[in-house]
Design an enzyme around this catalytic site. Structure first.
Site, PDB file in Angstrom:
ATOM      1  N   ASP A 185      10.789  19.710  13.751  1.00  0.00           N
ATOM      2  CA  ASP A 185      12.051  20.447  13.910  1.00  0.00           C
ATOM      3  C   ASP A 185      11.893  21.925  13.587  1.00  0.00           C
ATOM      4  OD1 ASP A 185      11.711  19.779  11.210  1.00  0.00           O
ATOM      5  OD2 ASP A 185      13.843  19.457  10.841  1.00  0.00           O
TER       6      ASP A 185
ATOM      7  N   ASP B  60      17.769  16.489  10.172  1.00  0.00           N
ATOM      8  CA  ASP B  60      18.610  15.516   9.468  1.00  0.00           C
ATOM      9  C   ASP B  60      20.089  15.781   9.693  1.00  0.00           C
ATOM     10  OD1 ASP B  60      16.196  14.649   8.606  1.00  0.00           O
ATOM     11  OD2 ASP B  60      16.475  15.155   6.502  1.00  0.00           O
TER      12      ASP B  60
ATOM     13  N   TYR C 142       6.144  20.265   1.011  1.00  0.00           N
ATOM     14  CA  TYR C 142       6.846  20.547   2.275  1.00  0.00           C
ATOM     15  C   TYR C 142       6.651  22.007   2.651  1.00  0.00           C
ATOM     16  CZ  TYR C 142      10.717  20.500   5.667  1.00  0.00           C
ATOM     17  OH  TYR C 142      11.487  20.584   6.794  1.00  0.00           O
TER      18      TYR C 142
END
Length: 367
Positions: A25, A159, A211
């Site tokens: 994403d 999300d 991340y």
């Protein structure tokens, strides 16, 4: 504005599972998530003193002014405060005061987007009390900003988009560059299949360096390749060959091949060949494990056990570094898969996993 809701009400938002397409994403790529049946429910009542309170089970209650700013609130209530802050910035005036009672069925720390489920439900509740409406694609961006700038987690848009824009009985084909969502039918019953979400109790943490470092590696690869994002790469083999740093190459290879796998899954689902998606899910997990290096042993063991038990495909889902596994399973093989993952945990001296039988469900809204 459509007039403030002086009576209050109840809003809810689902958790989400990403069938395939993780860490694509923020690289402007593709993903194929769906909304879970499990939801976070927020019952909101207005108050007139300019404060927001948030209570949820045994958690320490949150209590802060509607004029909250980043850094004011920490812990779980920061997710609520971040939404109040970002909506106030967007609307140009603080959100109304509110008492928020929160109940969640979404497992926490399992990579099923419990935090975004909370944020989206709170956002709809506060907008409802304010009598304001924000288009879903714009609201996803606001929730992302709250997560990035208030909570401090550098998450992408997957999300929030899945939670806000999913349709019952459909996967959501998400194009992160164009911010479009196309519903893709997913009739599991007709295919004789089920989707299991397996939580092996591997705590999922995004507000740490893992991340962020993966995201930085992807951005570095794009700069070296001379493209705005990895989405613009056309010749995958040539691009990978030109990257001289091995770690950067492996991180980019996951994203580039993951985009291809998502497109293949969408094509299969459109043809009604849901069983054909299984091997692509397993290949995706291998890519995350080996190239993106964001899996952990307990998750790998769970994937292997699910496959040995008869799953057609299985993979870690979500940002990684812990979290849950999603498995595509013939309905008659569900007992064997449950037994296999439970036995694998017992053999490792671990707590038995939680196994949920799920199906694509509706997105967030007022109840």
């Amino acid at each position: 504005m459509s007039g403030q809701d002086t009576a209050g009400g109840t809003w809810s938002a689902p958790g989400r599972v990403n069938l395939i397409g993780d860490h694509t994403d923020y690289n402007a790529g593709f993903a194929l998530p769906f909304a879970l049946p499990q939801r976070t429910t927020v019952t909101a009542r207005p108050r007139t003193d300019g404060r927001v309170t948030a209570t949820s089970g045994d958690l320490e209650p949150g209590d802060f002014p509607t004029t909250t700013q980043p850094g004011d609130v920490t812990g779980w209530a920061a997710y609520v405060a971040g939404i109040a802050w970002v909506l106030g910035e967007h609307l140009g005036t603080p959100v109304p005061g509110a008492d928020l009672q929160i109940v969640s069925e979404v497992p926490v720390g399992s990579g099923l987007s419990s935090s975004h489920s909370l944020e989206c439900a709170v956002a709809l509740a506060l907008l409802g009390l304010a009598g304001a409406e924000v288009p879903r694609e714009e609201l996803a961006l606001l929730v992302q900003r709250a997560e990035n700038d208030y909570v401090g987690a550098p998450t992408g848009l997957l999300d929030q988009t899945a939670i806000l824009r999913s349709q019952d009985g459909h996967l959501s084909f998400f194009d992160a560059r164009d911010l479009t969502v196309e519903p893709v039918p997913c009739d599991l019953d007709a295919a004789g299949l089920t989707l299991l979400v397996i939580d092996p109790h591997a705590p999922h943490q995004l507000v740490d360096g893992g991340y962020a470092s993966r995201r930085e590696a992807c951005e570095r690869a794009a700069r070296e390749l001379g493209v705005p994002t990895l989405r613009e790469v056309e010749d995958v083999d040539a691009a990978l060959a030109s990257l001289t740093d091995d770690e950067t190459r492996r991180r980019a290879r996951h994203v580039l091949t993951e985009n291809q796998r998502v497109l293949e899954c969408v094509a299969l689902a459109r043809r009604g060949d849901l069983a054909g998606i299984g091997p692509l899910m397993t290949a995706s997990h291998a890519s995350m494990r080996d190239d993106f290096a964001n899996s952990v042993p307990v998750v790998d063991r769970t994937v292997e056990a699910a496959l040995a038990g008869g799953a057609l495909g299985a993979r870690m889902t979500g940002g990684g570094f812990g979290g849950a596994v999603v498995a595509l399973v013939p309905r008659e093989a569900v007992p064997e898969v449950r037994a296999a993952v439970t036995a694998a945990a017992a053999d490792a001296g671990l707590e038995a996993p939680v196994v949920l039988d799920v199906r694509p469900s509706r997105g967030a809204g007022r109840d």
